[in-house]
Scaffold this active site. Structure first.
Site, PDB file in Angstrom:
ATOM      1  N   GLU A 172    -135.177  53.175 -36.901  1.00  0.00           N
ATOM      2  CA  GLU A 172    -134.130  52.941 -37.906  1.00  0.00           C
ATOM      3  C   GLU A 172    -134.460  53.465 -39.313  1.00  0.00           C
ATOM      4  O   GLU A 172    -134.676  52.685 -40.247  1.00  0.00           O
ATOM      5  CB  GLU A 172    -133.814  51.441 -37.970  1.00  0.00           C
TER       6      GLU A 172
ATOM      7  N   GLU B  39    -132.142  49.035 -28.549  1.00  0.00           N
ATOM      8  CA  GLU B  39    -132.075  47.628 -28.991  1.00  0.00           C
ATOM      9  C   GLU B  39    -130.636  47.138 -28.947  1.00  0.00           C
ATOM     10  O   GLU B  39    -129.712  47.851 -29.340  1.00  0.00           O
ATOM     11  CB  GLU B  39    -132.539  47.457 -30.452  1.00  0.00           C
TER      12      GLU B  39
HETATM   13  C1  BGC Z   1    -134.859  45.961 -35.873  1.00  0.00           C
HETATM   14  C2  BGC Z   1    -135.646  44.817 -35.280  1.00  0.00           C
HETATM   15  C3  BGC Z   1    -134.979  43.515 -35.665  1.00  0.00           C
HETATM   16  C4  BGC Z   1    -133.605  43.495 -35.074  1.00  0.00           C
HETATM   17  C5  BGC Z   1    -132.835  42.198 -35.250  1.00  0.00           C
HETATM   18  C6  BGC Z   1    -133.357  45.819 -35.716  1.00  0.00           C
HETATM   19  O1  BGC Z   1    -132.708  46.394 -36.783  1.00  0.00           O
HETATM   20  O2  BGC Z   1    -135.288  47.178 -35.326  1.00  0.00           O
HETATM   21  O3  BGC Z   1    -136.954  44.907 -35.712  1.00  0.00           O
HETATM   22  O4  BGC Z   1    -135.721  42.403 -35.288  1.00  0.00           O
HETATM   23  O5  BGC Z   1    -132.864  44.517 -35.701  1.00  0.00           O
HETATM   24  O6  BGC Z   1    -132.433  41.997 -36.542  1.00  0.00           O
END
Ligand code: BGC
Length: 442
Positions: free
Chosen positions: A191, A360
């Site tokens: 990110e 993610e």
């Molecule tokens: C990040 C994680 C974070 C997750 C939840 C993402 O933007 O890569 O490290 O824990 O969001 O907020």
């Protein structure tokens, strides 16, 4: 002409413009009550996984983040999930979920605690972790930078200084040289937009600066760092799959009849999403050339969480909830659950013309009341996209277990496993069991 004629013409012009915008950029919403989200259809080769990041789980790290936590009086990450010691039993947790893929990050500050020192013990431990994962049939995806780096690097100006990029690339080459005989999937940086905007504009991440000029400089340098590492690492192993993970937030105008909200939406969308996509597609960002950024992806990692309803008065802190549509479910992070945005994110990344790995997706939900719905809606969305031809290879749920949620500390819980931070006991949540069943097609 009479004044009211001018006013009428202006009004008609405004209405036509806003109507065109509304039709061209629809804000998709489904009636979820009418959808059977249990009906999923994934190809057999689809990669199911879970994700974590070093600073959020390992514990005992000394890096830019631990320094920032102490300096700003934020909650300390401390021993986190003590994963640096409990990694073997944590791999049991992954195995029990039945997933065959695990995305985690290497902590640069462990590998190179000082500029002139490589910590071979730390390298050996990561190497042993890879062996262990593979012996359990779990394929690793290794992230090289997930928000944290050594203090010495931060003190040199970190990614704000273009001349520092080579330090990062040396570390990447070092660890890639050791692990790439067994690791095929690599994620250079996590990110770039979150890292630069949170750290250099919103002051919520280290180094806690508030400058638009620096934010843009860092974003540009991080993408250049990615591109430089990409080409350097491909020289070591040409068939490695290397990409980066981009957080796509979908921006929608809060009031769709308000032109100012549309203009703000376009600006934010360009800064957050468009600039990085443009850098990777055309090699240019904010009008500046980024060397080698074009053609520096074997896949695009997508981290998707929400959409933001935009007006010029968007909150600048995380203590305030963002606006949501009345029918939307608010998550504990203070942003709405919007699974439809996952499809829009994939569409946004389409011009890059590379496969998508969903690196993610998850939700902060301490009592596990939302995660099952969240999981089902998002997986249904992916299943539908794949059916209509989208090139999506994997889904890594964020996160394996509760962990240190950066500026929010331990208050937000994203885990498929609950972590009791007093005893370090991990307990599978119902949503974890649901994920296990989906993954194993039960
Ligand atoms: C990040 C994680 C974070 C997750 C939840 C993402 O933007 O890569 O490290 O824990 O969001 O907020």
């Amino acid at each position: 002409m009479l004044w009211w004629m001018y006013a009428l013409i202006a009004l008609i012009g405004y209405t036509v413009l806003v109507t065109i915008l509304c039709l061209k950029y629809p804000e998709r919403h489904y009636n979820w009550d009418d959808i059977d989200t249990g009906k999923l259809d994934f190809p057999s080769e689809f990669a199911w996984g879970v994700a974590t990041a070093s600073h959020q789980i390992e514990g005992g790290n000394v890096n830019n983040w631990s320094q920032f936590e102490s300096a700003t009086g934020k909650e300390l990450s401390g021993i986190a999930c003590d994963h640096w010691n409990k990694w073997k039993s944590d791999f049991d947790l992954i195995e029990k979920l039945g997933v065959g893929h695990y995305r985690f990050s290497i902590e640069w500050s462990r590998i190179q605690p000082n500029e002139s020192e490589w910590n071979e013990d730390a390298v050996a431990q990561y190497s042993a972790m890879i062996d262990e994962l593979i012996s359990r049939g779990i394929e690793p995806m290794v992230t090289l930078h997930h928000f944290s780096h050594p203090i010495w690097f931060e003190e040199k100006g970190g990614f704000l200084k273009n001349e520092n990029i080579h330090h990062w690339v040396s570390y990447c080459e070092k660890i890639f040289g050791v692990l790439s005989d067994r690791v095929t999937n690599w994620c250079t940086v996590n990110e770039p937009e979150v890292f630069s905007i949170m750290g250099y504009h919103m002051k919520l991440f280290p180094p806690g600066m508030g400058s638009i000029r620096k934010t843009i400089q860092v974003m540009k340098n991080v993408v250049e760092a990615h591109a430089t590492a990409y080409h350097a690492l491909k020289k070591i192993r040409a068939d490695a799959k290397i990409g980066l993970a981009k957080n796509v937030t979908i921006f929608d105008p809060l009031h769709r009849w308000n032109l100012i909200h549309w203009i703000t939406t376009f600006i934010l969308n360009h800064i957050w999403n468009g600039a990085i996509i443009s850098a990777l597609k055309r090699g240019r960002m904010f009008g500046r050339k980024i060397p080698n950024a074009k053609d520096s992806l074997d896949y695009m990692g997508l981290n998707y969480y929400t959409h933001a309803l935009v007006s010029p008065f968007l909150p600048q802190t995380i203590e305030v909830d963002l606006p949501k549509r009345s029918h939307e479910i608010m998550t504990e992070f203070g942003y709405p659950m919007y699974a439809e945005g996952l499809k829009r994110s994939v569409e946004l990344l389409k011009p890059l013309n590379v496969p998508i790995e969903i690196t993610e997706n998850g939700v902060a939900d301490s009592d596990d009341s939302l995660r099952p719905i969240h999981l089902k809606r998002h997986l249904w969305m992916i299943s539908e996209m794949i059916k209509s031809g989208a090139d999506i290879h994997s889904y890594y749920h964020w996160s394996l277990m509760d962990n240190f949620e950066w500026a929010e500390g331990y208050s937000l819980r994203f885990g498929l496993y609950h972590v009791d931070y007093e005893t370090q006991e991990r307990t599978l949540r119902s949503s974890g069991e649901l994920y296990r069943k989906i993954v194993s097609n039960e």
